[in-house]
Design a protein around this motif. Structure first.
Motif, PDB file in Angstrom:
ATOM      1  N   UNK A 349       0.822  -1.206   0.000  1.00 40.11           N
ATOM      2  CA  UNK A 349       0.000   0.000   0.000  1.00 40.11           C
ATOM      3  C   UNK A 349       0.859   1.261   0.000  1.00 40.11           C
ATOM      4  N   UNK A 350       2.006   1.228   0.729  1.00 43.53           N
ATOM      5  CA  UNK A 350       2.900   2.384   0.736  1.00 43.53           C
ATOM      6  C   UNK A 350       3.458   2.628  -0.664  1.00 43.53           C
ATOM      7  N   UNK A 351       3.848   1.536  -1.333  1.00 48.15           N
ATOM      8  CA  UNK A 351       4.348   1.683  -2.696  1.00 48.15           C
ATOM      9  C   UNK A 351       3.274   2.219  -3.636  1.00 48.15           C
ATOM     10  N   UNK A 352       2.083   1.714  -3.474  1.00 48.04           N
ATOM     11  CA  UNK A 352       0.994   2.233  -4.292  1.00 48.04           C
ATOM     12  C   UNK A 352       0.773   3.714  -4.022  1.00 48.04           C
ATOM     13  N   UNK A 353       0.836   4.104  -2.746  1.00 46.27           N
ATOM     14  CA  UNK A 353       0.680   5.518  -2.408  1.00 46.27           C
ATOM     15  C   UNK A 353       1.808   6.354  -2.999  1.00 46.27           C
ATOM     16  N   UNK A 354       3.047   5.823  -2.933  1.00 44.84           N
ATOM     17  CA  UNK A 354       4.174   6.550  -3.507  1.00 44.84           C
ATOM     18  C   UNK A 354       3.991   6.735  -5.011  1.00 44.84           C
ATOM     19  N   UNK A 355       3.532   5.690  -5.690  1.00 45.72           N
ATOM     20  CA  UNK A 355       3.283   5.802  -7.133  1.00 45.72           C
ATOM     21  C   UNK A 355       2.231   6.859  -7.414  1.00 45.72           C
ATOM     22  N   UNK A 356       1.165   6.838  -6.622  1.00 40.12           N
ATOM     23  CA  UNK A 356       0.110   7.830  -6.811  1.00 40.12           C
ATOM     24  C   UNK A 356       0.627   9.231  -6.543  1.00 40.12           C
ATOM     25  N   UNK A 357       1.459   9.363  -5.495  1.00 36.92           N
ATOM     26  CA  UNK A 357       2.010  10.685  -5.173  1.00 36.92           C
ATOM     27  C   UNK A 357       2.947  11.184  -6.277  1.00 36.92           C
ATOM     28  N   UNK A 358       3.755  10.260  -6.830  1.00 38.88           N
ATOM     29  CA  UNK A 358       4.647  10.672  -7.920  1.00 38.88           C
ATOM     30  C   UNK A 358       3.870  11.104  -9.145  1.00 38.88           C
ATOM     31  N   UNK A 359       2.840  10.358  -9.473  1.00 40.40           N
ATOM     32  CA  UNK A 359       2.006  10.754 -10.605  1.00 40.40           C
ATOM     33  C   UNK A 359       1.345  12.102 -10.351  1.00 40.40           C
ATOM     34  N   UNK A 360       0.884  12.300  -9.128  1.00 41.04           N
ATOM     35  CA  UNK A 360       0.276  13.582  -8.792  1.00 41.04           C
ATOM     36  C   UNK A 360       1.303  14.705  -8.864  1.00 41.04           C
ATOM     37  N   UNK A 361       2.530  14.393  -8.401  1.00 42.64           N
ATOM     38  CA  UNK A 361       3.597  15.412  -8.464  1.00 42.64           C
ATOM     39  C   UNK A 361       3.926  15.785  -9.910  1.00 42.64           C
ATOM     40  N   UNK A 362       4.015  14.757 -10.782  1.00 47.14           N
ATOM     41  CA  UNK A 362       4.276  15.058 -12.191  1.00 47.14           C
ATOM     42  C   UNK A 362       3.146  15.881 -12.801  1.00 47.14           C
ATOM     43  N   UNK A 363       1.932  15.544 -12.435  1.00 43.61           N
ATOM     44  CA  UNK A 363       0.796  16.309 -12.941  1.00 43.61           C
ATOM     45  C   UNK A 363       0.858  17.757 -12.480  1.00 43.61           C
ATOM     46  N   UNK A 364       1.239  17.933 -11.214  1.00 45.56           N
ATOM     47  CA  UNK A 364       1.350  19.306 -10.685  1.00 45.56           C
ATOM     48  C   UNK A 364       2.457  20.073 -11.402  1.00 45.56           C
ATOM     49  N   UNK A 365       3.603  19.409 -11.643  1.00 46.08           N
ATOM     50  CA  UNK A 365       4.703  20.070 -12.351  1.00 46.08           C
ATOM     51  C   UNK A 365       4.310  20.442 -13.769  1.00 46.08           C
ATOM     52  N   UNK A 366       3.601  19.538 -14.435  1.00 48.03           N
ATOM     53  CA  UNK A 366       3.143  19.859 -15.795  1.00 48.03           C
ATOM     54  C   UNK A 366       2.199  21.047 -15.785  1.00 48.03           C
ATOM     55  N   UNK A 367       1.316  21.057 -14.826  1.00 49.83           N
ATOM     56  CA  UNK A 367       0.400  22.195 -14.726  1.00 49.83           C
ATOM     57  C   UNK A 367       1.158  23.485 -14.426  1.00 49.83           C
ATOM     58  N   UNK A 368       2.173  23.327 -13.551  1.00 50.93           N
ATOM     59  CA  UNK A 368       2.971  24.515 -13.212  1.00 50.93           C
ATOM     60  C   UNK A 368       3.701  25.062 -14.444  1.00 50.93           C
ATOM     61  N   UNK A 369       4.313  24.154 -15.234  1.00 53.47           N
ATOM     62  CA  UNK A 369       5.008  24.595 -16.448  1.00 53.47           C
ATOM     63  C   UNK A 369       4.046  25.239 -17.423  1.00 53.47           C
ATOM     64  N   UNK A 370       2.868  24.642 -17.549  1.00 50.21           N
ATOM     65  CA  UNK A 370       1.878  25.210 -18.452  1.00 50.21           C
ATOM     66  C   UNK A 370       1.464  26.609 -18.009  1.00 50.21           C
ATOM     67  N   UNK A 371       1.213  26.760 -16.716  1.00 56.75           N
ATOM     68  CA  UNK A 371       0.830  28.077 -16.196  1.00 56.75           C
ATOM     69  C   UNK A 371       1.973  29.071 -16.306  1.00 56.75           C
ATOM     70  N   UNK A 372       3.210  28.573 -16.117  1.00 55.23           N
ATOM     71  CA  UNK A 372       4.357  29.480 -16.236  1.00 55.23           C
ATOM     72  C   UNK A 372       4.499  30.003 -17.674  1.00 55.23           C
ATOM     73  N   UNK A 373       4.298  29.095 -18.665  1.00 57.17           N
ATOM     74  CA  UNK A 373       4.364  29.541 -20.052  1.00 57.17           C
ATOM     75  C   UNK A 373       3.246  30.521 -20.378  1.00 57.17           C
ATOM     76  N   UNK A 374       2.060  30.242 -19.867  1.00 57.28           N
ATOM     77  CA  UNK A 374       0.964  31.176 -20.077  1.00 57.28           C
ATOM     78  C   UNK A 374       1.278  32.546 -19.477  1.00 57.28           C
ATOM     79  N   UNK A 375       1.864  32.521 -18.283  1.00 59.04           N
ATOM     80  CA  UNK A 375       2.227  33.781 -17.625  1.00 59.04           C
ATOM     81  C   UNK A 375       3.278  34.545 -18.439  1.00 59.04           C
ATOM     82  N   UNK A 376       4.271  33.784 -18.983  1.00 58.30           N
ATOM     83  CA  UNK A 376       5.312  34.435 -19.795  1.00 58.30           C
ATOM     84  C   UNK A 376       4.725  35.068 -21.062  1.00 58.30           C
ATOM     85  N   UNK A 377       3.820  34.326 -21.702  1.00 55.62           N
ATOM     86  CA  UNK A 377       3.186  34.868 -22.898  1.00 55.62           C
ATOM     87  C   UNK A 377       2.368  36.103 -22.582  1.00 55.62           C
ATOM     88  N   UNK A 378       1.639  36.050 -21.466  1.00 58.19           N
ATOM     89  CA  UNK A 378       0.849  37.214 -21.088  1.00 58.19           C
ATOM     90  C   UNK A 378       1.738  38.407 -20.781  1.00 58.19           C
TER      91      UNK A 378
END
Length: 426
Positions: A349-378
């Protein structure tokens, strides 16, 4: 005396001797009687039957007294067992009587599990006695024994056959309690119908392998009477506390427009037979059968469940300590096995949680990069707009300065020239 080489269990060397004079141990039975009388007795009755079938009335008639009883309705959501204990005295004998009533039995639409609370109640009384018996400091002589000694099972006088609920309940209880079936309110059917009904009931009980209590026939004093009473089962009874004067004697009766039924008249019902068999003759046998048969069966099963046994694999006697150690080691092995399984599940279960957390972290980073590019363009767009506004502001100032510098000349030419310059800029 047995020789030293003789096994303690062997009675080969036990000799019978005659006494040359009076010793006094012939008073042991009287000593036992005196001890029992001083301690008193207990007797526990379980009454099973539908609401309004006459359980309380029959018990009052059996013991010739009015016990406290609260009227129950037909709208109980489940079966409940209500126990009430009374102290009775007859001559110099004290009896602690416990009456257990099944409130709501047979009143539910779904009657499939109506017998389960009754079975659980009987098992709880056995378990309480077993716990007291296995204490280091036990006091069984002071213990209030609540084990059920007899079950009076009240059968509705339908004249047809047993209900499925009756068969299921008695089949579930016959190995736990002494069952005496009685036909309640037996005055509602004729004698011929009653006899056919008894025969049909016994046939159904035998067919479904339901074991009811049989009065003992090994005692020469009552063997003939008990054997005769076994042929009258199930007893057809009528209960009543109403008394009227017949001749010069007060008699318990039930009065009807067409006449009276005498409760204690054996030609009218089996009430006297039931009271004689239950109280006068076989009460002690019921108590003994409860302990020696039903409780011992429960005790053996419980001890086997806990891992205790008398003989080992080589048919050698096993001591209590050895059984305890064996069960303890077996238990500890099960505990360790379960701990390992739980640890593996936890790691997974800990490993499953770690996998879920890593996926969530990658999703957050992707969203952050997307928002950062939008901010730069604006920001770039805002910078371009700012520069345009500054250039327009500079052009406006030029137009204003030109207007002030040529106040009397052709304004239109200057304005047109500035507009052309602005158009070229745009």
């Amino acid at each position: 005396m047995a020789s030293p080489n003789t096994s303690p269990r062997s009675n080969v060397d036990i000799r019978t001797l005659s006494l040359s004079g009076h010793v006094g141990f012939d008073s042991l039975p009287q000593q036992l009687v005196n001890k029992c009388i001083s301690q008193g007795f207990c007797f526990n009755i379980l009454c099973i039957g539908e609401t309004g079938i006459g359980k309380s009335t029959l018990i009052n008639s059996l013991f010739n007294t009015s016990f406290e009883d609260y009227q129950s309705t037909h709208f109980e959501p489940s079966v409940k067992l209500k126990a009430q204990t009374y102290d009775l005295q007859e001559s110099n004998v004290n009896l602690k009587l416990t009456i257990v009533n099944t409130v709501g039995f047979g009143d539910q639409i779904n009657k499939e599990d109506s017998y389960i609370p009754i079975v659980n109640y009987i098992d709880r009384q056995f378990e309480a006695y077993l716990q007291e018996e296995t204490k280091i400091k036990r006091a069984l002589y002071r213990y209030h024994d609540t084990r059920i000694h007899v079950c009076l099972y009240f059968i509705a006088p339908t004249g047809h056959s047993l209900k499925n609920l009756d068969l299921l309940t008695m089949k579930s209880l016959d190995c736990k309690v002494n069952i005496i079936p009685v036909i309640a309110k037996a005055d509602v059917i004729s004698k011929s119908e009653l006899q056919r009904f008894k025969t049909r009931l016994l046939s159904e009980l035998v067919k479904n392998a339901v074991k009811i209590y049989q009065f003992p026939i090994d005692d020469d004093t009552f063997s003939k009477r008990n054997a005769d009473m076994n042929g009258h089962l199930p007893f057809a009874v009528v209960g009543s506390m109403e008394e009227i004067m017949i001749g010069n004697k007060m008699v318990k009766v039930r009065q009807y427009p067409w006449g009276i039924v005498q409760v204690e008249n054996e030609s009218h019902c089996d009430f006297v037979k039931l009271r004689e068999m239950l109280i006068c003759i076989n009460m002690e046998d019921l108590r003994e059968q409860t302990h020696a048969r039903h409780y011992e069966l429960y005790r053996r099963c419980r001890l086997e469940e806990m891992g205790f046994r008398d003989n080992g694999p080589s048919d050698k006697l096993v001591s209590f300590q050895e059984s305890h150690d064996f069960k303890k080691n077996e238990y500890m092995g099960d505990v360790q096995k379960k701990e390992e399984e739980m640890r593996q599940k936890f790691v997974q279960k800990v490993r499953e949680k770690e996998t879920v957390l890593k996926e969530a972290e990658r999703e957050i980073m992707n969203r952050y990069e997307h928002l950062r590019r939008l901010d730069h363009d604006e920001r770039l767009k805002l910078e371009e707009k700012r520069q345009r506004l500054e250039e327009e502001w500079s052009l406006f100032n030029q137009m204003k300065a030109a207007t002030e510098f040529y106040p009397g000349q052709g304004y239109g030419n200057v304005s047109g020239s500035l507009k052309r310059d602005r158009k070229n800029f745009m």
